[in-house]
Design an enzyme around this catalytic site. Sequence first.
Site, PDB file in Angstrom:
ATOM      1  N   HIS A  52      -8.486  -7.623  -3.097  1.00  0.00           N
ATOM      2  CA  HIS A  52      -7.231  -7.768  -3.854  1.00  0.00           C
ATOM      3  C   HIS A  52      -7.179  -9.161  -4.464  1.00  0.00           C
ATOM      4  O   HIS A  52      -6.117  -9.743  -4.631  1.00  0.00           O
ATOM      5  CB  HIS A  52      -6.016  -7.580  -2.958  1.00  0.00           C
ATOM      6  CG  HIS A  52      -6.024  -6.325  -2.170  1.00  0.00           C
ATOM      7  ND1 HIS A  52      -6.346  -6.284  -0.834  1.00  0.00           N
ATOM      8  CD2 HIS A  52      -5.776  -5.041  -2.549  1.00  0.00           C
ATOM      9  CE1 HIS A  52      -6.272  -5.022  -0.414  1.00  0.00           C
ATOM     10  NE2 HIS A  52      -5.940  -4.255  -1.436  1.00  0.00           N
ATOM     11  N   ASP A  63      -0.893  -2.266   4.533  1.00  0.00           N
ATOM     12  CA  ASP A  63      -1.404  -0.892   4.648  1.00  0.00           C
ATOM     13  C   ASP A  63      -1.105  -0.343   6.047  1.00  0.00           C
ATOM     14  O   ASP A  63      -0.682   0.809   6.207  1.00  0.00           O
ATOM     15  CB  ASP A  63      -2.925  -0.860   4.404  1.00  0.00           C
ATOM     16  CG  ASP A  63      -3.279  -1.086   2.943  1.00  0.00           C
ATOM     17  OD1 ASP A  63      -2.976  -2.179   2.426  1.00  0.00           O
ATOM     18  OD2 ASP A  63      -3.861  -0.182   2.315  1.00  0.00           O
ATOM     19  N   GLY A 117      -6.266   0.362  -8.176  1.00  0.00           N
ATOM     20  CA  GLY A 117      -7.053  -0.812  -8.559  1.00  0.00           C
ATOM     21  C   GLY A 117      -8.399  -0.845  -7.857  1.00  0.00           C
ATOM     22  O   GLY A 117      -9.182  -1.765  -8.075  1.00  0.00           O
ATOM     23  N   HIS A 118      -8.665   0.144  -6.998  1.00  0.00           N
ATOM     24  CA  HIS A 118      -9.940   0.213  -6.277  1.00  0.00           C
ATOM     25  C   HIS A 118     -10.776   1.413  -6.719  1.00  0.00           C
ATOM     26  O   HIS A 118     -11.701   1.817  -6.017  1.00  0.00           O
ATOM     27  CB  HIS A 118      -9.693   0.312  -4.763  1.00  0.00           C
ATOM     28  CG  HIS A 118      -8.852  -0.778  -4.215  1.00  0.00           C
ATOM     29  ND1 HIS A 118      -9.212  -2.089  -4.303  1.00  0.00           N
ATOM     30  CD2 HIS A 118      -7.661  -0.755  -3.561  1.00  0.00           C
ATOM     31  CE1 HIS A 118      -8.268  -2.845  -3.739  1.00  0.00           C
ATOM     32  NE2 HIS A 118      -7.316  -2.052  -3.286  1.00  0.00           N
TER      33      HIS A 118
END
Lengths: 330, 330
Positions: free
Chosen positions: B218, B109, B55-56
């Site tokens: 996010h 993360d 998504g990045h």
Amino acid sequence: MKQLINSSGHMRQQLLAGLTYTYNDRLDWQVGTGIVTKKKIAENKVVLISGGGCGHEPAHVGYIGENMLDCAVMGAIFEPPAASEILQAIEKTYNGQGTLLIIKNFEKDLASFLEAEHLAKAKGLFVSHVIVDDDCSIESGTFEKRRRGVAGTVFVHKILGAAAAQGHSLNELHTLGEQLIPRIKTLGVAFSPASPIGIIPQQYQLAEDEMYFGIGIHGEPGYRIETMRSSERIAIELVNKLKQQYEKADLTQAAILINGLGSTPLLELGIFMNDVQQLLDIEDINVVYKRMGNFLTAYNTNGLSLTLLTIKEEKWLTYLNTPTDAFGWK
Amino acid sequence: MKQLINSSGHMRQQLLAGLTYTYNDRLDWQVGTGIVTKKKIAENKVVLISGGGCGHEPAHVGYIGENMLDCAVMGAIFEPPAASEILQAIEKTYNGQGTLLIIKNFEKDLASFLEAEHLAKAKGLFVSHVIVDDDCSIESGTFEKRRRGVAGTVFVHKILGAAAAQGHSLNELHTLGEQLIPRIKTLGVAFSPASPIGIIPQQYQLAEDEMYFGIGIHGEPGYRIETMRSSERIAIELVNKLKQQYEKADLTQAAILINGLGSTPLLELGIFMNDVQQLLDIEDINVVYKRMGNFLTAYNTNGLSLTLLTIKEEKWLTYLNTPTDAFGWK
């Protein structure tokens, strides 16, 4: 879609200032105009110029560089530059080897660029042009092909740019362009139209669950509105329609370009690429070159286009693979 | 914002398939996992691994290449990969020179990457890490800095990547990272939030005329919702807040990164760059390096972030300028 701008009247100037500041190691901008040139125009090759309205970034400024364009002339948002500015660009970059104009097939673009060519020729300059008409969307009323110049234009920039750097003459480049362009076909789909609010009027609207096949790069309508489908179903529509543009025998090896139209995330282009690959595999089309990203956008349109180029001669592939520092060619 | 996907459960696999098909001249994907590696891992340098949720894009797969990363380990949308996959990536790429993990500062993360490091060390492998915490957005309740790892991470990939290729040891790279990271500061603004409908819940909504300063990558909330302003006013807010993160004496020369968050057109990033340039000029900050484009996105967020890196040592600039074939670094 909100717009991050200042005043709509100064968008071209502010955009070109921002772009040429970012890439001031390789680009020069003639302040007050839409003319951007390579820092150093080579003396021993034909000069390549393209351009059109702003709103298609990175086109066309992003294709100025080694083995690509020498100059781009940009107009206001979705409006081609005036013939007088194009003429000025031709004269400014003229090196005696001749100048080739790469024009996208829109009435207004043709009018500006061909008038500039006419004026330059009257001054004794060697100028020629090619017209890119890769869009194979169909006009729903007349069933005629629209033949607009869209994302496939960047393949023309790349291939003719590398050929020019090899020292081909103006005539040879013109001939190469004429061979190449009929083999480039593009079809687009929009999920949300461009919304340059207060700048130009919107030509269509889409409901929350609708998409539009065959749209143009200035917010022009397409050929069919449908309920939004999966990436795979959209890939099937575009691949099938594109395939029909070629003789079966020509569809052996191809270059493909998946082009985001401005606000489509790379995540989704990546998923779409996977679907396209599977379909081309089934068709036994050997994909010898591929590009994915935002190459020729339609401001903030959410959507994409797919371009096929059937490779007739190996040197086309060599030209595609020739390195460039043009910032739009990543 | 409509989504061009197939089923939400297979996005990671389909995305990685599409990306690694497009760049199969330089990338290998371990099918069924989130592990993407450089085709050939050099034997004489420290291995650099990063990753996080999908998504990045182009992060982090787009930063695998010469003078950048050797491997990226990607999880589901906005979810880091499992420690077991990171461990597998460390083992798969291990060459005896040690492995540096570049981790964005998010709780999940950290948990995954540090557990993988722990497990790898237990197997006798040399592994170390740096944590990127460039976001200087403020938590509105506690007034604490959020210190999330955001777009500045790509400067860490580039500088440590080039330093690793120069043959620096694991310890040296760790030290360089520790010197570098405190000098990288980022602040973002969103005009429309990410809308991964049916994939993850939206954490905030914005009205038609609103924007949100200090948002995360996010879809996390920011520090202040305001009426949408001009590009110039937004540049003033971001530049002023970023400037305050540094001692005046350190603000002599800087690298800047203007990062689109996923659906922001390059046209608007260009206009914004022009405004940022003018503000930095007034502040007498010498911009010695600049990048503009989509580098670390937040799916289809409409918005951008601005990153400053104050250049303490000339070699940082050399590392930034070292060429790479990583497709995200354009």
